[in-house]
Design an enzyme around this catalytic site. Structure first.
Site, PDB file in Angstrom:
ATOM      1  N   ARG A  45     125.216  41.768  70.257  1.00  0.00           N
ATOM      2  CA  ARG A  45     124.396  42.788  70.963  1.00  0.00           C
ATOM      3  C   ARG A  45     125.266  44.034  71.357  1.00  0.00           C
ATOM      4  NH1 ARG A  45     119.333  40.464  74.272  1.00  0.00           N
ATOM      5  NH2 ARG A  45     117.764  39.377  72.517  1.00  0.00           N
ATOM      6  N   ASP A 157     112.011  46.951  85.816  1.00  0.00           N
ATOM      7  CA  ASP A 157     112.701  46.054  84.984  1.00  0.00           C
ATOM      8  C   ASP A 157     113.592  46.625  85.844  1.00  0.00           C
ATOM      9  OD1 ASP A 157     111.098  44.695  82.459  1.00  0.00           O
ATOM     10  OD2 ASP A 157     113.786  45.639  82.474  1.00  0.00           O
TER      11      ASP A 157
END
Length: 299
Positions: A45, A157
């Site tokens: 990632r 979030d």
């Protein structure tokens, strides 16, 4: 040209030392546990960030990330890459049935909402917006048959990237398959370009949801008032027991007496130290201590 080819074929290796430095930071800052088996995932990632920043090693990236400049400029990108954002419309659908059939009538009966008092709902880890928009559809339908009922939804979030998607409210047509047809007709607009196969949440529904970045590990959430309903589903599966308990204490502080907390179906909640009693599978109600003792309930 040769240098470009070298960069394209270069695959830096994340050492165990650098991985554990990052894992400790992720756990300490965001509460997410990152066991050694996740090393390959973190390496994959972050590889694109090394390429974007033209860095040759993860050690160099760590030095930059933890510098004052990195904390200011790179941290949000780091969060976007290492956090998981799994979400669907009407995910764990029986929660929404419970909300309409049991929770909302109980709240209406207590007269905590109505007569100018909006129902306050918080979607804690809203990801790309599927959960808060599902809630907005369900609550809008409830309002149609309950005059005087109104609501607002706070959706938060930690990732700015998913919040940008959520605010736009644009989704591929394949993503809205779980939405009942009748609700699609009311709350989703098809793209004017038939080649795009996309839909957008109608403006009236988007206005009912306020999106905001928030780290659940922060000590201060800065909410304007206590919440009537909190959805914190499939969040604690990434946390250890101690972190989960600390988070639950903070959420209970922000939950109004008689308010309800919804957890994910695979999450276990130990209520011994919390002012909560179960009212349905992974659905909990906040009660006063003497009320909890009277019920004899536990999780």
């Amino acid at each position: 040209m040769a240098s470009k080819r070298r960069r394209a074929s270069f695959h830096p290796h994340l050492s165990t030392r650098d991985f554990r430095v990052l894992a400790r930071f992720i756990h300490g800052r965001f509460g997410i546990k990152v066991p050694d088996v996740k090393k390959g995932m973190i390496e994959a990632r972050l590889c694109k960030r090394l390429s974007r920043l033209d860095m040759g090693s993860y050690a160099q990236y760590c030095d930059y990330l933890f510098s004052p400049e990195g904390m200011e400029k790179e941290l949000s990108h780091f969060i976007d890459e290492v956090t998981t954002n799994k979400t669907d419309f009407f995910r764990e659908a029986n929660h929404f049935t419970c909300l309409v059939d049991e929770v909302l009538p109980a709240i209406m009966g207590s007269r905590r909402v109505g007569a100018g008092h909006k129902l306050k709902v918080w979607s804690c880890a809203c990801s790309r917006g599927d959960e808060p928009y599902t809630l907005a559809m369900v609550l809008s339908e409830f309002a149609r048959s309950n005059p005087g009922f109104d609501f607002s939804i706070l959706a938060t979030d930690i990732s700015t990237r998913v919040l940008e998607v959520a605010r736009r409210g644009v989704y591929d047509a394949s993503e809205i398959a779980p939405v009942p047809l009748a609700l699609r007709k009311k709350y989703l607009l098809k793209s004017k370009d038939p080649r795009r196969h996309q839909v957008r949440i109608v403006p009236g529904l988007r206005k009912k949801v306020m999106f905001r970045q928030l780290n659940l590990m922060d000590s201060e959430y800065r909410l304007d008032r206590a919440m009537d309903i909190i959805f914190c589903r499939n969040v604690t599966i990434y946390f250890d027991t101690e972190t989960t308990q600390q988070l639950m204490l903070r959420l209970c502080d922000r939950l109004a007496p008689g308010g309800h907390l919804f957890m994910g179906h695979s999450e276990f909640l130990d209520c011994k130290m919390l002012p909560l009693v179960p009212v349905a599978p992974t659905v909990y109600k906040k009660v006063r201590t003497h009320e909890k003792e009277g019920t004899g309930s536990g999780c």
